[in-house]
Design an enzyme around this catalytic site. Sequence first.
Site, PDB file in Angstrom:
ATOM      1  N   TRP A 231       7.667   1.015 -50.379  1.00 18.32           N
ATOM      2  CA  TRP A 231       7.459  -0.032 -49.363  1.00 18.32           C
ATOM      3  C   TRP A 231       8.341  -1.223 -49.714  1.00 18.32           C
ATOM      4  O   TRP A 231       8.809  -1.319 -50.856  1.00 18.32           O
ATOM      5  CB  TRP A 231       5.976  -0.469 -49.340  1.00 18.32           C
ATOM      6  CG  TRP A 231       5.583  -1.041 -48.003  1.00 18.32           C
ATOM      7  CD1 TRP A 231       5.291  -2.326 -47.714  1.00 18.32           C
ATOM      8  CD2 TRP A 231       5.447  -0.300 -46.782  1.00 18.32           C
ATOM      9  NE1 TRP A 231       4.991  -2.435 -46.370  1.00 18.32           N
ATOM     10  CE2 TRP A 231       5.088  -1.218 -45.778  1.00 18.32           C
ATOM     11  CE3 TRP A 231       5.625   1.053 -46.425  1.00 18.32           C
ATOM     12  CZ2 TRP A 231       4.890  -0.834 -44.446  1.00 18.32           C
ATOM     13  CZ3 TRP A 231       5.433   1.427 -45.108  1.00 18.32           C
ATOM     14  CH2 TRP A 231       5.067   0.495 -44.135  1.00 18.32           C
TER      15      TRP A 231
ATOM     16  N   GLU B 287       1.861  -3.488 -29.975  1.00 24.49           N
ATOM     17  CA  GLU B 287       2.752  -4.330 -30.776  1.00 24.49           C
ATOM     18  C   GLU B 287       3.944  -4.797 -29.942  1.00 24.49           C
ATOM     19  O   GLU B 287       4.334  -5.956 -29.973  1.00 24.49           O
ATOM     20  CB  GLU B 287       3.244  -3.534 -31.984  1.00 24.49           C
ATOM     21  CG  GLU B 287       4.161  -4.308 -32.908  1.00 24.49           C
ATOM     22  CD  GLU B 287       4.667  -3.444 -34.063  1.00 24.49           C
ATOM     23  OE1 GLU B 287       5.467  -2.515 -33.808  1.00 24.49           O
ATOM     24  OE2 GLU B 287       4.254  -3.684 -35.208  1.00 24.49           O
TER      25      GLU B 287
ATOM     26  N   GLU C 264       9.207  -7.132 -43.270  1.00 23.21           N
ATOM     27  CA  GLU C 264       9.209  -6.134 -44.348  1.00 23.21           C
ATOM     28  C   GLU C 264      10.549  -5.427 -44.505  1.00 23.21           C
ATOM     29  O   GLU C 264      10.614  -4.292 -44.945  1.00 23.21           O
ATOM     30  CB  GLU C 264       8.107  -5.076 -44.101  1.00 23.21           C
ATOM     31  CG  GLU C 264       6.807  -5.676 -43.628  1.00 23.21           C
ATOM     32  CD  GLU C 264       5.624  -4.750 -43.738  1.00 23.21           C
ATOM     33  OE1 GLU C 264       5.535  -3.858 -42.881  1.00 23.21           O
ATOM     34  OE2 GLU C 264       4.822  -4.893 -44.675  1.00 23.21           O
ATOM     35  N   GLU C 265      11.620  -6.122 -44.141  1.00 23.20           N
ATOM     36  CA  GLU C 265      12.927  -5.460 -44.165  1.00 23.20           C
ATOM     37  C   GLU C 265      13.928  -6.140 -45.082  1.00 23.20           C
ATOM     38  O   GLU C 265      14.745  -5.480 -45.709  1.00 23.20           O
ATOM     39  CB  GLU C 265      13.514  -5.443 -42.738  1.00 23.20           C
ATOM     40  CG  GLU C 265      12.719  -4.588 -41.772  1.00 23.20           C
ATOM     41  CD  GLU C 265      13.147  -4.790 -40.326  1.00 23.20           C
ATOM     42  OE1 GLU C 265      13.844  -5.783 -40.036  1.00 23.20           O
ATOM     43  OE2 GLU C 265      12.781  -3.941 -39.485  1.00 23.20           O
TER      44      GLU C 265
ATOM     45  N   ASP D 238      10.678 -10.196 -46.332  1.00 21.20           N
ATOM     46  CA  ASP D 238      10.253 -11.100 -45.257  1.00 21.20           C
ATOM     47  C   ASP D 238       9.052 -10.538 -44.497  1.00 21.20           C
ATOM     48  O   ASP D 238       8.591  -9.437 -44.783  1.00 21.20           O
ATOM     49  CB  ASP D 238      11.428 -11.336 -44.302  1.00 21.20           C
ATOM     50  CG  ASP D 238      11.764 -10.099 -43.484  1.00 21.20           C
ATOM     51  OD1 ASP D 238      11.578  -8.958 -43.981  1.00 21.20           O
ATOM     52  OD2 ASP D 238      12.202 -10.243 -42.336  1.00 21.20           O
TER      53      ASP D 238
END
Length: 603
Positions: free
Chosen positions: A150, A446, A209-210, A206
């Site tokens: 992750w 989303e 999540e990238e 961030d």
Amino acid sequence: MKLSPVLRVLPSALLLVGAYCTPVNHYAKRQSSITDFIESEASVSINGVLANIGSDGTQAPGAAPGIVVASPSMSDPDYFFTWIRDAALTYKALIERFIDGESSLQQLINDYVSSQAYLQTVPNPSGGPDTGGLGEAKFYVNMTAFLGSWGRPQRDGPALRATALSLYANWLISNGQETLAAESVWPVIAKDLAYVVRYWNQTGFDLWEEVNGSSFFTLSAQHRALVEGAALAAKIGQMCDGCSDAAPQILCFLESFWTGSYIDSNINVNDGRTGKDANSVLSSIHTFDPAAACTDATFQPCSSRALANLKEVTDSFRSIYGINNGIPQGQAVAVGRYAEDVYFGGNPWYLTTLAVAEQLYDAIYQWDQQGSITIDSVSLPFFQDLLPSITTGTYTPTQSLICPSNDTHTTESPSYATIIDAVRTYADGYIAVVQKYTPTTGALAEQYNRDTGTPLSARDLTWSYAAFLTATERRAGIVGPTWAEPNNNVAPDVCTAPPACNARVTFNVRATTTFGENVFVVGQLTQLGNWRPDSAVPLSASQYTSDDPLWFADVEIPASTVFEYKYIRISDSGEVTWESDPNRSFITPEGCGSSATIQDVWR
Ligand SMILES: *[C@@H]1O[C@H](CO)[C@@H](O)[C@H](O)[C@H]1NC(C)=O
Ligand SMILES: *[C@@H]1O[C@H](CO)[C@@H](O)[C@H](O)[C@H]1NC(C)=O
Ligand SMILES: *[C@@H]1O[C@H](CO)[C@@H](O)[C@H](O)[C@H]1NC(C)=O
Ligand SMILES: *[C@@H]1O[C@H](CO)[C@@H](O)[C@H](O)[C@H]1NC(C)=O
Ligand SMILES: *[C@@H]1O[C@H](CO)[C@@H](O)[C@H](O)[C@H]1NC(C)=O
């Protein structure tokens, strides 16, 4: 906190003349087509949030009490986890509602406190309770660690959680429950703040999540949390070690994200993007202080910087989405995360579209509080989109009095009300975009498709619902308490990084080598060459014997840090030989200046 809309728009100077003139009430006269939608969608949204929280939420089977499930979607994508960030933002909204009188939420809030106290103790791939584990982004809903790969760590979670819990602790203190605040809520906050103090000056992933770098959202959340935390600690006679030193330094660092015309959301990374990202709009709404002026340094919603940034961010989506086609400048459009986004094909999100509306409602609130709008060269392009003939200057509400038979009181052009009106219409437009792409059930996923508007990705996203609630509460003039921004909004002239807090790690590896071969250690940290053999750390053979083929080196590595590494051999011709899998891993000891010794055998 709920102020009557009429009183709220009347600064004291206006009340005096108001005795014989009728002020424009730009709130009461407005009845737009979105009001019915807001009413029904607000009810879908609060139910949607509660359905996703354990243990009673109907969409959250197996979730522990107080655990927020990001979405009930278990595949494509699997969001059946609890994210620290999403949960904290959701609970911030719930705690604000609780403070505003929704007392039935208290049990759920107490469950949140307990669940987070437990999660802070769960060792995970980001580390243990005192070695960085609080930076773990997500857990299973039964509060066990997720071990898969992750983007980690993510350092906004502890700060956002501290903010949500500080709101609650302050309410408890004001309501005669100081012991509960000090004994059950503060300990959780204190660990989160200690994490922020220790790690704010290190990179991390961030909110999307990238990107592994320095994120504006993360740092602005950290600044707010430390300011609130220091004040809370003082109130209950506790220490917030390092909070008051770190907060102004974070604010100082935040200034470097400002490019002159917008906020570059991710720095200290080469991500090949413009940096125009809803990251910055979300930062502005989550650090909104109802008592603040339009401070540029803290990028308050009504600040010139934040408004210029809002324009740049929203404009970046105008030409790229089919559903925005033909919508002119100054009118609301569908907003995504950032233009270069490719996740699910890169689409607008409900929560980012709502965040733009929320920033504008926050700004209106702040202007009304201070009784003026100042337009400067930085914010002028934003205002010109809405009112093409507007010029720089300060506009005050006295201009907007209507004295039909006596205009001795209307000394200047009626612009304040016109500007507020235009901004509010613009903000309402973003709600209307959400309305247009929300199915009749009111369910908020989303994302919605960039060309068709059809809902996409995870269904019933908790954060989408929470975003709807906060945006429309701000529209109604309902705001949370101040976080003392007015006393904490001046950055030092010179930024200083906190002193390095390193541990000395001695790597020892027994590796029998042939003449001309050298041994190196390489791994996940900058200090270990970030896995690049040409940046690996050379080991010394000065104590090598045929009986004890020892290679060793001392390396300064940040204390309390988890990392993976391997040894490599490099021949004199430059050929690299890696150790076999798996990667080795180690946690450096706590405490600046501590030391540790590793004994390995080549494999
Ligand atoms: C927690 O949930 C995960 C994912 O569903 C599952 O793999 C694990 O076995 C559960 N652990 C416990 C202790 O229930
Ligand atoms: C640490 O702080 C200094 C001073 O503000 C800044 O220049 C540097 O980029 C920061 N680094 C990280 C990773 O936060
Ligand atoms: C016009 O303003 C004056 C104060 O300058 C006030 O005395 C007078 O009553 C006003 N007239 C009307 C019709 O409102
Ligand atoms: C993130 O970037 C820093 C350097 O800026 C590096 O040291 C660290 O290993 C990176 N982390 C990951 C997980 O890639
Ligand atoms: C070791 O770490 C590297 C870099 O993160 C990664 O690409 C590789 O898959 C890891 N190896 C194993 C066996 O986990």
